[in-house]
Write a protein that holds these residues in place. Structure first.
Motif, short mmCIF file in Angstrom:
data_model
loop_
_atom_site.label_atom_id
_atom_site.label_comp_id
_atom_site.label_asym_id
_atom_site.label_seq_id
_atom_site.Cartn_x
_atom_site.Cartn_y
_atom_site.Cartn_z
N ARG A 1 -15.88 -18.00 -123.40
CA ARG A 1 -15.04 -16.87 -122.99
C ARG A 1 -15.87 -15.72 -122.40
O ARG A 1 -15.49 -15.08 -121.42
N ARG B 1 -19.41 -22.01 -116.29
CA ARG B 1 -18.92 -21.28 -117.45
C ARG B 1 -18.32 -22.21 -118.50
O ARG B 1 -17.55 -23.10 -118.17
N GLU C 1 -19.14 -10.73 -116.91
CA GLU C 1 -19.50 -10.60 -115.50
C GLU C 1 -19.16 -9.20 -115.01
O GLU C 1 -18.07 -8.68 -115.27
N SER D 1 -24.02 -13.85 -115.78
CA SER D 1 -22.98 -14.81 -116.14
C SER D 1 -22.84 -15.87 -115.06
O SER D 1 -22.94 -15.55 -113.87
N TRP E 1 -16.73 -15.06 -118.61
CA TRP E 1 -15.83 -14.31 -117.74
C TRP E 1 -15.93 -12.81 -118.04
O TRP E 1 -16.06 -11.99 -117.14
N THR E 2 -15.86 -12.47 -119.32
CA THR E 2 -15.78 -11.05 -119.69
C THR E 2 -17.10 -10.30 -119.48
O THR E 2 -17.10 -9.07 -119.36
N GLU F 1 -16.90 -21.88 -112.18
CA GLU F 1 -16.07 -22.27 -113.33
C GLU F 1 -16.17 -23.76 -113.63
O GLU F 1 -15.84 -24.19 -114.74
#
Length: 529
Positions: A115, A112, A121, A101, A118-119, A105
């Motif tokens: 969504r 990124r 990683e 990932s 983030w989830t 940011e």
């Protein structure tokens, strides 16, 4: 200036990689862009499931090519993990590339933007595979790519060979740097000590009833040749002459040997040479292996009176022992009797009204093809030679044979027969397999041994509860399947399908299926081995 993705793909090409089996995600944007810019980079073989993709790369390696699979960050790694462990426990070299990932940011086109960035990683993505790869590394800068790939190849192809895991974040894949060409690193293997050869020679000369037990001594041609030359010259029987691969071909191969009566057991490339609760071994044990302790297994109690860390060819080509004439003649007679009994058994099985899996194995063996066997095919009823047979890897993760078969076929250009149970066939993600064969080539016949469930699970119930009610009633909830024509889905991809229920229909059905590049023959067999 070149991007990290460009450097990685170029380096793989220079190392001999011509195909990458891929399940891409948002982490592969730079790789796709670079491939469009330069079509000469390794081909992307898009396989729509990670089990099939990783298995295809595994099969590609077994054909002598360099198997590379590209996975989508953590979800793709999780899907492919069982196949990676298969490669590790069976010592099959595999280059596993995984995205990571994005770690920023904002500030980059690679930052990124979804969504899941983030989830998905992980605190430590490499930890997910670390027990089951020889090396894992996250590339942090584009100028690390050259050295990282060199190290990955060195470790994957040094003994014991196995998978490596290389992560590349999206930011690194787009980062530009001046490429610094690095020469490849040499691989390495262990070699036998002179003192071990002397000890082994003495133990063998003093033994009256020695036996060689192996499982994957035939994973390299020079290993196969050296073992065969030694065995044929000295005259020591070989148990598991066909194990995970073909280890020996000749008159010294035995289907059964009473290990409790052997005074010397020479264990070669085999982590589980016997089952201690079923066989009580009294003789001395020589172990010949690139890792004779099998250090990855936590609890391991097999004896080792002489542990030789060496390749098979290094040991047997240097070991000089006088011929054991009396034992050799005894084993030749035993071999003749064993082959005669099997031939007589096959003739009886042909007359039955139902199909015994051994009879089906006999007919599959007669095809003379390379066999990828997941579970049911019995190699004792076929005449096989080096490189013609690949069976369940050490870890036993189901679903590998379909992908492995197509990967091998693409690499070698040969027709392959995949033998699988009905349960393991479903594990292999058939639609992903069909898609790969239809889209990228390969020539594969699938033979399903349909026994109506998971036979191993039912056998476990019988083993643990020998006087149990389930065994008495022959009912195994949780292991029994409702039967469907599971192979018929091949028709959706233009393939051939045939359902076989009578012994007299087997041979003609297999011959008809051979006319097609993609075929599935589903055979209803007895629930036995």
């Amino acid at each position: 200036m070149e991007s990290g993705a460009r450097i990685l793909l170029s380096k793989l090409k220079e190392m001999g990689v011509d195909k990458i089996f891929m399940v891409s995600g948002t982490d592969y944007a730079a790789f796709i862009e670079e491939k469009v810019r330069d079509p000469s980079l390794p081909d992307f073989i898009v396989v729509p499931h990670e089990i099939t993709a990783a298995s295809a790369a595994l099969g590609y390696s077994l054909a002598g090519k360099i198997g590379v699979v590209a996975l989508h960050t953590l979800p793709g790694t999780a899907n492919a993990l069982g196949i990676i462990i298969n490669a590790y426990t069976s010592r099959i070299p595999l280059i596993v590339i995984a995205g990571r990932s994005p770690y920023t940011e904002e500030g980059s086109t690679a930052s990124r933007n979804l969504r899941i960035h983030w989830t998905q990683e992980a605190r430590d993505q490499g930890e997910v595979v670390r027990q089951w790869v020889k090396w894992d590394f996250e590339i942090r800068r584009a100028d690390q790519v050259e050295k990282a790939v060199n190290r990955a190849f060195q470790l994957a192809f040094s003994e014991p060979t196995g998978p490596v895991y290389l992560m590349i974040p999206r930011e690194v894949s787009v980062e530009k740097t001046e490429r610094k060409y690095e020469r490849p690193l040499a691989t390495f293997s262990p070699g036998v000590r002179e003192e071990d050869l002397i000890k082994a020679k003495k133990l063998i000369e003093e033994s009256q009833n020695p036996v060689i037990i192996t499982w994957r001594a035939g994973r390299k041609k020079e290993w196969f040749d050296s073992l065969k030359s030694f065995v044929d010259e000295v005259g020591i029987p070989v148990l598991h002459y066909v194990g995970e691969v073909v280890n020996y071909e000749g008159e010294m191969g035995v289907d059964y040997y009473d290990l409790s009566q052997s005074d010397l057991l020479i264990v070669v490339e085999s982590e589980v040479p016997w089952i201690p609760k079923k066989v009580k071994v009294k003789g001395k044990v020589i172990r010949v292996d690139v890792d004779p302790s099998y250090s990855y297994i936590p609890f391991y109690g097999f004896p080792c009176d002489l542990c030789v860390q060496s390749t098979v060819s290094e040991f047997f080509s240097r070991l000089k022992v006088p011929e054991k004439k009396e034992l050799k003649e005894k084993i030749k007679e035993l071999h003749t009797v064993q082959e005669k009994k099997k031939a007589e058994e096959i003739e009886k099985l042909k007359k039955m009204k139902v199909i015994h899996p051994r009879l089906l194995s006999y007919y599959v063996g007669k095809l003379g093809l390379t066999i990828f066997n997941e579970y049911q095919f019995n190699p004792k009823y076929a005449h096989l030679t080096f490189g013609q047979y690949f069976a369940d890897p050490g870890f036993g993760h189901l679903g590998w044979a379909l992908g492995g078969g197509v990967g091998y076929s693409i690499a070698s250009g040969r027709k392959v027969v995949v033998t699988t149970g009905d349960g393991s066939f479903i594990f292999g993600v058939p639609e992903a397999f069909y898609y790969t064969v239809t889209t990228y080539g390969g020539d594969v016949l699938v033979v399903i041994y349909d026994n109506g469930g998971w036979l191993a699970s039912a056998e476990a119930v019988d083993e643990v509860f020998p006087e149990g009610l389930a065994k008495a009633k022959r009912i195994y909830p949780g292991a029994d399947f409702r039967r469907y024509n599971i192979g018929e889905t091949v028709k959706s991809f233009g393939g051939y399908f045939k359902l076989v229920e009578r012994p007299e229909d087997i041979e003609d059905s297999l011959k008809e299926a051979l006319k097609y590049k993609l075929a599935v023959v589903q055979v209803i067999v007895e629930r036995t081995r």
